[in-house]
Design a protein around this motif. Structure first.
Motif, mmCIF file in Angstrom:
data_model
loop_
_atom_site.group_PDB
_atom_site.id
_atom_site.type_symbol
_atom_site.label_atom_id
_atom_site.label_comp_id
_atom_site.label_asym_id
_atom_site.label_seq_id
_atom_site.Cartn_x
_atom_site.Cartn_y
_atom_site.Cartn_z
ATOM 1 N N TYR A 187 -0.570 6.172 -3.252
ATOM 2 C CA TYR A 187 -1.136 7.166 -2.094
ATOM 3 C C TYR A 187 -0.318 6.400 -1.320
ATOM 4 N N LEU A 188 0.824 6.809 -0.562
ATOM 5 C CA LEU A 188 1.222 6.379 1.003
ATOM 6 C C LEU A 188 0.806 6.833 2.078
ATOM 7 N N LYS A 189 1.456 5.816 2.514
ATOM 8 C CA LYS A 189 0.252 5.305 4.456
ATOM 9 C C LYS A 189 0.969 4.817 5.381
ATOM 10 N N VAL A 190 1.427 5.558 6.739
ATOM 11 C CA VAL A 190 1.978 4.527 7.580
ATOM 12 C C VAL A 190 0.948 3.839 8.603
ATOM 13 N N SER A 191 1.459 2.750 8.624
ATOM 14 C CA SER A 191 1.000 1.240 8.896
ATOM 15 C C SER A 191 1.008 1.596 10.365
ATOM 16 N N ALA A 192 0.016 0.626 11.635
ATOM 17 C CA ALA A 192 -0.443 1.007 13.380
ATOM 18 C C ALA A 192 1.698 0.656 13.419
ATOM 19 N N GLU A 193 2.020 -0.936 12.475
ATOM 20 C CA GLU A 193 3.369 -0.576 12.821
ATOM 21 C C GLU A 193 4.392 -0.512 12.490
ATOM 22 N N GLY A 194 4.239 0.716 12.092
ATOM 23 C CA GLY A 194 5.406 1.868 11.210
ATOM 24 C C GLY A 194 5.660 1.495 9.806
ATOM 25 N N SER A 195 5.762 0.802 9.244
ATOM 26 C CA SER A 195 5.873 0.810 7.773
ATOM 27 C C SER A 195 5.113 1.734 7.439
ATOM 28 N N VAL A 196 5.443 1.983 5.482
ATOM 29 C CA VAL A 196 4.806 2.314 4.477
ATOM 30 C C VAL A 196 4.020 1.570 3.705
ATOM 31 N N GLN A 197 3.174 1.769 3.431
ATOM 32 C CA GLN A 197 2.380 0.881 2.605
ATOM 33 C C GLN A 197 1.872 1.927 1.810
ATOM 34 N N GLU A 198 2.121 1.304 0.269
ATOM 35 C CA GLU A 198 1.545 1.745 -1.252
ATOM 36 C C GLU A 198 -0.581 1.702 -1.186
ATOM 37 N N ARG A 199 -1.338 2.249 -1.237
ATOM 38 C CA ARG A 199 -2.418 2.192 -1.578
ATOM 39 C C ARG A 199 -2.846 2.996 -2.835
ATOM 40 N N SER A 200 -4.188 2.304 -3.466
ATOM 41 C CA SER A 200 -4.587 2.809 -4.034
ATOM 42 C C SER A 200 -4.507 4.345 -4.481
ATOM 43 N N MET A 201 -4.798 5.795 -5.237
ATOM 44 C CA MET A 201 -4.566 7.223 -4.849
ATOM 45 C C MET A 201 -6.152 7.394 -5.649
ATOM 46 N N LEU A 202 -6.593 7.006 -6.669
ATOM 47 C CA LEU A 202 -7.795 6.276 -7.236
ATOM 48 C C LEU A 202 -8.637 6.516 -6.371
ATOM 49 N N LEU A 203 -8.484 5.420 -5.096
ATOM 50 C CA LEU A 203 -8.907 5.307 -3.742
ATOM 51 C C LEU A 203 -9.737 6.026 -2.993
ATOM 52 N N HIS A 204 -8.300 6.497 -3.011
ATOM 53 C CA HIS A 204 -8.508 7.896 -1.151
ATOM 54 C C HIS A 204 -8.868 9.144 -1.729
#
Length: 314
Positions: A187-204
């Motif tokens: 799961y892709l999400k943009v952090s407060a600093e503007g960088s794209v972070q990868e997170r667990s899709m299952l948890l999302h």
């Protein structure tokens, strides 16, 4: 504790030995299959998403050049550009083109799970009066508090079983339709600093289910309370279902007023904070949780007092 567990087991036996319960479970699976199949109609398994993403990036970049565009829109567009560019660079298709899109969309079917659980909850206490078994139940050494709690626990366990059926069937059906090759998609999400972070899709996805689960618990608790008020199962179930569906309509009418945000159904859908769009100004996650806790305690107190004072001989 052992006696309480025995009471819960007894209530579960009452739920699952009825044909109606199994019909509701099979019907839920049929609804999941139909919803997933209809959503899959027109799906084309190719790389067109890359073309669409590239065109969207170019369109958003041109829109950013508009000086009249509000800053909030510009920020949203920048995040969208970053997400789509990252997906293109790492060959990650959008979630709606994978099984996860179908599984996440299936979270909307929790409304069906809520409806089915309301049918069970509306019959839990009122059914004992309808069938005349309440006297046999209360002559046991267990207190009324334990009896009431065991019925509520059995209702929530039934809801948990339906939720498990919903999630597993959604995973299997959408995996068959879209393939399991993207099951490790992050799961892709943009952090407060503007960088794209990868997170667990299952948890999302589970978080989406979890937020919608709050609405299920509150509506079921309301139905359970109504079941303790009325001796008629049909009246308890009918009134509970009516309140469940009418609640959203009433919410839209009341949100025109400042005090409308204190209405129960204005706070049951916590996904509004996950998406960053609360129903009214001043509403926050903490505010909604406090309102829900107030209603939950109110329903519990009313259920207990009504059941404790109920004249069984009447």
């Amino acid at each position: 504790m052992i006696r309480l567990l025995n009471l819960i087991q007894n209530e579960n036996m009452k739920v699952y030995r009825r044909l109606r319960t199994w019909i509701l479970g099979v019907l839920l699976i049929v609804i999941v299959v139909m919803a997933a199949t209809l959503s899959h109609v027109g799906y084309d398994d190719n790389d067109d998403w890359k073309t669409v993403a590239a065109e969207s990036i170019e369109h958003n970049k041109k829109e950013l050049e508009n000086p009249d565009l509000p800053e909030t829109f510009k920020m949203s567009m920048r995040e969208e550009i970053a997400l789509q560019q990252y997906a293109l660079d790492h060959n990650m298709p959008p979630i709606q083109n994978t099984l996860w899109g179908g599984v996440q969309s299936a979270a909307d079917l929790i409304q069906i799970v809520t409806l089915f659980t309301v049918i069970i909850a509306g019959d839990m206490v009122a059914g004992e009066f309808t069938w005349g078994t309440i006297k046999l139940l209360l002559i046991r050494p267990a207190t009324r508090a334990k009896i009431l709690f065991s019925k509520y626990a059995a209702t929530l366990l039934f809801a948990a079983v339906l939720l498990l059926v919903l999630f597993i069937s959604a995973m299997i059906v959408n995996g068959i339709l879209y393939g399991f090759q993207n099951i490790n998609l992050p799961y892709l999400k943009v952090s407060a600093e503007g960088s794209v972070q990868e997170r667990s899709m299952l948890l999302h996805v589970l978080a989406t289910y979890g937020f919608k689960l709050i609405q299920l618990i509150m509506v079921v608790k309301l139905a359970f309370m109504i079941s303790t008020v009325f001796r008629s199962s049909s009246l308890a179930i009918g009134l509970s279902i009516f309140i469940m569906f009418a609640g959203q309509i009433i919410t839209m009418l009341l949100m025109r007023y400042s005090w409308g945000k204190y209405f129960l159904f204005a706070n049951t859908d916590l996904t509004q904070y996950l998406e960053g769009s609360p129903m009214a100004e001043g509403m926050t996650m903490g505010f909604s949780i406090c309102v829900l806790l107030f209603y939950f305690l109110l329903f519990n107190v009313l259920s207990w007092e009504i059941f404790r004072r109920r004249d069984v001989a009447a």
